[in-house]
Write an enzyme that holds these catalytic residues in place. Structure first.
Site, PDB file in Angstrom:
ATOM      1  CD  GLU A  31      45.426  55.016  36.759  1.00 13.83           C
ATOM      2  OE1 GLU A  31      45.973  54.333  37.653  1.00 13.83           O
ATOM      3  OE2 GLU A  31      45.885  56.100  36.368  1.00 13.83           O
ATOM      4  CG  ASN A  58      37.964  49.717  43.328  1.00 15.96           C
ATOM      5  OD1 ASN A  58      37.610  50.159  42.233  1.00 15.96           O
ATOM      6  ND2 ASN A  58      39.214  49.716  43.728  1.00 15.96           N
ATOM      7  CB  CYS A  62      44.076  49.695  42.432  1.00 17.31           C
ATOM      8  SG  CYS A  62      43.849  51.470  42.595  1.00 17.31           S
ATOM      9  CD  GLU A  77      42.254  57.551  35.928  1.00 19.51           C
ATOM     10  OE1 GLU A  77      42.096  56.901  36.982  1.00 19.51           O
ATOM     11  OE2 GLU A  77      41.377  57.638  35.043  1.00 19.51           O
TER      12      GLU A  77
HETATM   13  P1  NAD Z   1      38.309  43.649  35.809  1.00 16.89           P
HETATM   14  O1  NAD Z   1      39.597  43.763  35.102  1.00 16.89           O
HETATM   15  O2  NAD Z   1      37.697  42.328  35.978  1.00 16.89           O
HETATM   16  O3  NAD Z   1      37.208  44.547  35.066  1.00 16.89           O
HETATM   17  C1  NAD Z   1      37.393  45.928  34.851  1.00 16.89           C
HETATM   18  C2  NAD Z   1      36.428  46.402  33.784  1.00 16.89           C
HETATM   19  O4  NAD Z   1      36.847  45.911  32.516  1.00 16.89           O
HETATM   20  C3  NAD Z   1      34.988  45.935  33.971  1.00 16.89           C
HETATM   21  O5  NAD Z   1      34.124  47.007  33.645  1.00 16.89           O
HETATM   22  C4  NAD Z   1      34.860  44.814  32.951  1.00 16.89           C
HETATM   23  O6  NAD Z   1      33.546  44.619  32.492  1.00 16.89           O
HETATM   24  C5  NAD Z   1      35.738  45.339  31.834  1.00 16.89           C
HETATM   25  N1  NAD Z   1      36.269  44.343  30.906  1.00 16.89           N
HETATM   26  C6  NAD Z   1      36.556  43.035  31.148  1.00 16.89           C
HETATM   27  N2  NAD Z   1      37.042  42.445  30.047  1.00 16.89           N
HETATM   28  C7  NAD Z   1      37.077  43.392  29.069  1.00 16.89           C
HETATM   29  C8  NAD Z   1      37.481  43.400  27.702  1.00 16.89           C
HETATM   30  N3  NAD Z   1      37.975  42.325  27.117  1.00 16.89           N
HETATM   31  N4  NAD Z   1      37.377  44.547  27.007  1.00 16.89           N
HETATM   32  C9  NAD Z   1      36.908  45.675  27.590  1.00 16.89           C
HETATM   33  N5  NAD Z   1      36.496  45.721  28.878  1.00 16.89           N
HETATM   34  C10 NAD Z   1      36.583  44.599  29.616  1.00 16.89           C
HETATM   35  O7  NAD Z   1      38.541  44.396  37.209  1.00 16.89           O
HETATM   36  P2  NAD Z   1      37.578  44.426  38.488  1.00 16.89           P
HETATM   37  O8  NAD Z   1      37.553  43.062  39.073  1.00 16.89           O
HETATM   38  O9  NAD Z   1      36.313  45.111  38.148  1.00 16.89           O
HETATM   39  O10 NAD Z   1      38.397  45.408  39.427  1.00 16.89           O
HETATM   40  C11 NAD Z   1      39.455  44.991  40.222  1.00 16.89           C
HETATM   41  C12 NAD Z   1      40.783  45.289  39.569  1.00 16.89           C
HETATM   42  O11 NAD Z   1      40.867  46.672  39.202  1.00 16.89           O
HETATM   43  C13 NAD Z   1      41.958  45.060  40.487  1.00 16.89           C
HETATM   44  O12 NAD Z   1      43.015  44.443  39.788  1.00 16.89           O
HETATM   45  C14 NAD Z   1      42.367  46.450  40.898  1.00 16.89           C
HETATM   46  O13 NAD Z   1      43.693  46.570  41.323  1.00 16.89           O
HETATM   47  C15 NAD Z   1      42.078  47.240  39.685  1.00 16.89           C
HETATM   48  N6  NAD Z   1      41.888  48.643  40.021  1.00 16.89           N
HETATM   49  C16 NAD Z   1      42.846  49.544  39.654  1.00 16.89           C
HETATM   50  C17 NAD Z   1      42.707  50.886  39.989  1.00 16.89           C
HETATM   51  C18 NAD Z   1      43.755  51.902  39.604  1.00 16.89           C
HETATM   52  O14 NAD Z   1      43.451  53.080  39.594  1.00 16.89           O
HETATM   53  N7  NAD Z   1      44.976  51.533  39.300  1.00 16.89           N
HETATM   54  C19 NAD Z   1      41.589  51.305  40.704  1.00 16.89           C
HETATM   55  C20 NAD Z   1      40.627  50.356  41.062  1.00 16.89           C
HETATM   56  C21 NAD Z   1      40.795  49.033  40.717  1.00 16.89           C
END
Ligand code: NAD
Length: 484
Positions: free
Chosen positions: A250, A153, A284, A458
């Protein structure tokens, strides 16, 4: 339209390609067209990145903090100068409207490099006097090679928010962007390099979860900072635990916004708009459970419906567009599934609820009323433009229900009653709370979650503690007394 980067990865100060890696097509969410193609990192690429970072970190850590800070502040200046181009790219990568990206992405990244660049020269230990003239001094030391893993995002912001404190403390970083938005982090790496970061201090490798996992499991990696969903966080946290690596997590949320009868209605509606529809709801910390006290509910819904007439959907690169498509067709399907569930479970659909015909993965801004605590739309993170209004009577009830979730990322309260505002802020089980606003994330303030929403913070000075550790050095000024 093609915006092909020079190569898929940025390692050791240069663009690197390895076409043996799985193909990742980059889809522009407004047209559905592939605008670029990158390749996932092969084991050889991962090895190259980890070796480069391991080597570079030692040199980078030998620079003074002031010297490192100068590089980061130069990077901040370059980001600001190129804000237009970086914002256009962010819009292609994510589909978020240029009206947002031009003020929220490269600008936020630049703030981060400027802030941590400013702090870098001031990172010190302390002197602890002891009996007999002995003393301990502490040295603030970098952790080593840090891995950053991003969500889709905010690709520029996430790459910067992790890179800036990591580099300020003398670490090297390997950043893996989300496979959905691989383009922007490459620009961050390019800019840091141009600003004078030695080759290998900030590297970008592409790939899906498996590449992230390979990095997290590498014994040369000291720390992992993930922005992503809770299930991914659980996997990454446990993989990091096997090597006792430091983590920042996060993760997702289902944050509450609590609006009391005495709130300023216009501000409350604005806060709920920011907390649900900015970036088409793909944030998020969104306040997707909007608790509205019964006396103000009708006025709130009426004003929200009115304000939503100001939504301008369309070409995200057009500066007058203020509402973009979902990042992908898949994300649109997920969100539509939640909307269907909301209707099926008996919530009242006030407005929106449909995909929009024509170009782009659009979903109308959607408002549900009469939502109860156990409905799926009130319990699960949706990550789309879906606002749920839940009614309440008393402060105690609102607080208890707001906290009744495994998540704990953000929470906000809208009221003119000062004492109640602070009582609510103290009572919220969330890492990032707001009084009379929602979703602001200035670099000076800590950002992060409690409970299942995360570990660590962060931004702010606190981020320094998550990218460095203190070594204590005992200095004896007297003879050593031994028992025999
Ligand atoms: P996701 O969890 O599907 O993926 C996040 C990242 O993790 C990607 O780069 C993915 O390739 C990687 N990943 C996946 N499996 C992994 C593994 N086993 N080992 C290491 N890396 C791995 O999330 P998304 O769909 O890209 O993003 C949406 C989610 O992120 C939502 O839940 C949102 O709330 C959260 N988010 C949180 C924040 C925050 O600051 N708290 C900010 C933005 C988004």
């Amino acid at each position: 339209m093609q915006i092909q980067p020079k190569a898929s990865h940025f390692i050791d100060g240069q663009y690197v390609e390895d076409t043996d890696g799985a193909v990742i097509d980059v889809i522009y969410p407004f047209t559905g067209d592939a605008i670029a193609r990158v390749h996932a990192a092969t084991p050889a690429i991962v090895e190259r990145a980890v070796s480069a970072a391991t080597r570079a970190q030692k040199e980078w850590a030998s620079w003074t903090g002031t010297e490192r800070g100068r590089v980061l502040r130069r990077a901040a200046d370059i980001m600001r100068e190129r804000n237009h181009d970086l914002s256009v790219l962010e819009t292609y990568d994510t589909g978020k409207p240029y009206q947002e990206t031009s003020v929220a992405d490269a600008t936020s990244g630049a703030d981060s490099f400027e802030y941590f660049g400013g702090l870098a020269g001031a990172l010190t230990g302390e002197h602890i006097p002891l009996a007999g003239g002995d003393f301990v001094y502490t040295r603030r030391e970098p952790l080593g090679v840090c891995v950053g893993i991003g969500a889709w995002n905010y690709p520029t912001q996430i790459a910067s928010w992790k890179g800036a404190p990591a580099l300020a403390c003398g670490n090297a970083m390997i950043f893996k962007p989300s496979e959905t938005t691989p383009l922007c982090a490459l620009k961050v790496a390019e800019i840091l390099h141009e600003a004078g970061a030695p080759p290998g201090t900030y590297n970008v490798v592409q790939g899906m979860g498996a590449v992230g996992a390979a990095l997290v499991n590498d014994p040369r990696v000291a720390k992992v900072s993930l922005t992503g969903s809770v299930p991914t966080g659980q996997k990454v946290y446990s993989a990091a635990a096997s090597g006792l690596r430091h983590v920042t997590m996060e993760l997702g949320g289902k944050s509450p916004i609590v609006i009391f009868d005495d709130a300023d209605l216009e501000n409350a509606v604005s806060g709920a708009i920011l907390g649900n529809f900015y970036s088409s709801g793909q944030v998020c910390s969104n306040g997707t459970r909007v608790f509205v006290q019964k006396g103000i509910k009708d006025a709130f819904l009426a004003r929200m419906t009115e304000r939503l007439k100001g939504v301008v959907m369309g070409d995200p690169q057009d500066p007058t567009t203020n509402f973009g498509p979902m990042v992908s067709d898949q994300q649109r399907e997920i969100v539509l599934g939640f909307i269907e569930k909301g209707v099926a479970e008996g919530a009242h659909l006030v407005t929106g609820g449909k995909a929009v015909d024509g170009s782009g993965f659009f979903i109308e801004p959607t408002v549900f009323a009469n939502v109860t605590d156990t409905m799926t739309i009130a319990t699960d993170e949706i990550f789309g433009p879906v606002l749920s209004v839940l009614d309440f009577d008393t402060e105690a009830e609102a607080l208890a229900r707001a906290n009744d979730t495994p998540f704990g990322l953000a929470a906000s309260v809208f009221t003119k009653d000062l004492a109640r505002a602070h009582r609510m802020a103290a009572g919220f089980e969330a890492g990032t709370c707001y009084i009379n606003t929602h979703n602001l994330a200035p670099v000076e303030a800590p950002f992060g979650g409690s409970k299942m929403s995360g570990v660590g913070r962060e931004n702010s000075k606190l981020a320094i503690d998550h990218y460095s550790e203190m070594k204590g050095v005992y200095v004896a000024m007297n003879d050593v007394e031994a028992p025999f």
